[in-house]
Design an enzyme around this catalytic site. Structure first.
Site, short mmCIF file in Angstrom:
data_model
loop_
_atom_site.label_atom_id
_atom_site.label_comp_id
_atom_site.label_asym_id
_atom_site.label_seq_id
_atom_site.Cartn_x
_atom_site.Cartn_y
_atom_site.Cartn_z
N ASP A 243 0.87 -1.19 0.01
CA ASP A 243 0.09 -0.05 -0.03
C ASP A 243 0.74 1.24 0.07
O ASP A 243 1.97 1.38 0.85
CB ASP A 243 -1.04 0.05 1.37
N GLU A 274 1.19 -0.17 -5.02
CA GLU A 274 0.17 0.51 -5.75
C GLU A 274 0.88 1.99 -5.48
O GLU A 274 1.54 2.60 -4.44
CB GLU A 274 -0.94 0.74 -4.47
#
Length: 517
Positions: A243, A274
């Site tokens: 993340d 991401e």
């Protein structure tokens, strides 16, 4: 990197098994996942990305508000034993079931920040400009921040490390003055923001909560140990989704991946990151920095899909793959249509930031990522399973049909036929053992009064070469409406055929002697 536990990477498929606010009315989320494993395997899913399994700052936190990485729903902390998703025991059992059905599980690793500290501390900090984190707004001052994590419910089990302000770079709240801002912690042992982060806002080290200092030796030791433990010792997971890597020290993240690969003995460990930007040029340095050990969600392609859905027939489909990771480095591209973040943007923040792909282009986008032949596709739970956030019951069967088509027909090299602005196609010729398919995608406006699925509809025609091997004089049939046109679409001795697609729709053509069983 490993895309499937059984090999056969050509049709490997990832599935994101959650939405932002998902829940099940009768069972925990982990038990729900376990119950759906056989169906996912039948659809050709080889990897499942689960939500963060760690204890959050509140009982119903999604896990991105990470409190304790070492508590996977085992200890009474933050008013609960189970996480929002369930207990550790349920998680381990669900992953074991997935593995038994040939599905790898990816752990969502939230390594950038922590939230929900147990008590405040007093320390020196500097207020910085939120729009330019390199600009100080004043001299160092003493503030009170929530930075002490004691984990009283877990104690020292698995890890005895306790976090204090010495292990963070910044916070966004001075509890003494009840003032919100961005504060860089400024003590004798602090080195400031990491230089190895994105340069947005001057320096994008700080995102939210208490920002972890990945240069601190005690922090590094604890996180590296957790990475090996959460896969090998505890869950049986096969890789990670990382993340918010814009905000993380990328040198640490690279060392984290290498450490886990070495300690668990998995040189094919799968990792996906991401980096949320529609600008490929900003993503390229990160792709190069991770030495081929990390794949990236193709956010530029997602934004192309979004733009196409907003523009309708004004969008030139010949440009749909331009400036994407799929075109730049197909082996590093995790292609997707939507995910939990795009739902949040579309339905909670407002139209200025939303990037949800509209229903007018949803199936077209899925046809591209699932059948194109390059990139590793990720299907979103919200587009397949009923939910209160984004489910479209008219489209979900089509997404499932395309997933099934990938499993059965998405084989062999592909050839593009991107000649028309409002209709593009590509052909998959099969690989000798498996059949291929012809795919057409349209964003043209359907004539007024035309009914979906009607036998007489206005259609595009694209001639495509399916190759002569096993295809000469063969007949192809459509998988989508209108189905009535499945008669004698034959190829000549050169393997060419004229394939059709309704205006504003998608069509997949397969050999008539193949079955849908």
């Amino acid at each position: 990197m490993r895309l499937s536990p059984k090999g056969g990477d050509e049709t490997a498929c990832m599935f994101q098994f959650f939405t932002w606010d998902c829940s099940h009315p009768h069972m925990s989320w982990w038990r729900h996942f376990e119950s759906e494993v056989p169906q996912l395997a039948a659809l050709g899913v080889t990897q499942v990305w689960l939500p963060p399994p760690n204890k959050a700052m509140r009982a119903q936190g999604q896990g991105y508000d990470a409190y304790d990485l070492w508590d996977l729903g085992e200890f009474y902390q933050k008013g609960t034993i189970a996480t929002r998703w369930g207990t550790k025991e349920e998680l381990v059992r669900a992953i074991a079931t997935a593995n038994a059905h040939g599905i790898d599980v990816l752990v969502d690793a939230v390594l950038n920040h922590k939230l929900g500290a147990d008590r405040p501390e007093t320390f020196m900090a500097v207020s910085v400009d939120p729009n330019n984190r390199l600009k100080d707004l004043g001299p160092p001052q003493e503030i009170e921040g929530w930075t002490a994590f004691d984990f009283l419910g877990r104690g020292d089990k698995y890890s005895s490390f306790k976090w204090t302000h010495e292990h963070f770079t910044g916070i966004d709240w001075d509890h003494r003055t009840r003032t919100k801002g961005v504060y860089r912690i400024n003590t004798a042992n602090h080195k400031g923001w990491s230089r190895w982060v994105d340069s947005e806002l001057g320096n994008y080290d700080y995102l939210l909560g208490t920002d972890i200092d990945h240069r601190h030796p005690e922090v590094r030791k604890d996180l590296l140990a957790w990475g090996s433990w959460v896969l090998e010792v505890t869950t049986g997971g096969a890789g990670f989704r990382f993340d918010a890597i814009k905000h993380m020290d990328r040198r640490f993240l690279l060392s984290f991946i290498k450490h886990v690969r070495e300690t668990v003995g998995r040189n094919d460990l799968f990792s996906v990151a991401e980096y949320w930007s529609s600008d490929l040029e900003l993503i390229k340095p990160y792709i190069r920095a991770f030495e081929g050990l990390v794949t990236f969600f193709d956010v530029p392609l997602h934004h192309n899909f979004h733009d196409a859905s907003k523009a309708g027939s004004r969008y030139d489909l010949r440009k749909i793959l331009n400036r994407t990771i799929l075109k730049y480095r197909p082996g590093d591209a995790i292609t997707f249509v939507d995910n939990h973040d795009t739902v949040t943007l579309a339905h909670q923040i407002g139209q200025t930031l939303e990037s949800w792909v509209g229903s007018n282009f949803k199936l077209q986008a899925y046809a591209l990522i699932l059948l194109y032949g390059e990139g590793h596709p990720c299907v979103f739970y919200g587009d397949v399973y009923p939910n209160n956030e984004c489910y479209d019951e008219a489209l979900a069967p089509g997404v499932r049909r395309l997933m099934d088509a990938r499993r059965k027909y998405a084989y062999g090299p592909h050839r593009e036929y991107f000649q028309e602005a409002n209709c593009i196609g590509f052909a998959r010729r099969g690989d000798g053992k498996h059949p291929g398919c012809a795919v057409l995608i349209s964003n043209a406006d359907a004539p007024a009064g035309q009914k979906s699925g009607a036998a007489q509809v206005q259609q595009h025609i694209i001639r495509m070469d399916m190759g002569t091997k096993g295809n000469a004089n063969a007949t192809y049939r459509p998988l989508f409406e209108p189905l009535e046109q499945n008669v004698q679409i034959g190829t000549n001795a050169y393997g060419w055929a004229a394939f059709t697609c309704p205006f504003g729709g998608v069509q997949v053509w397969v050999r008539d002697n193949t079955t849908d069983d």
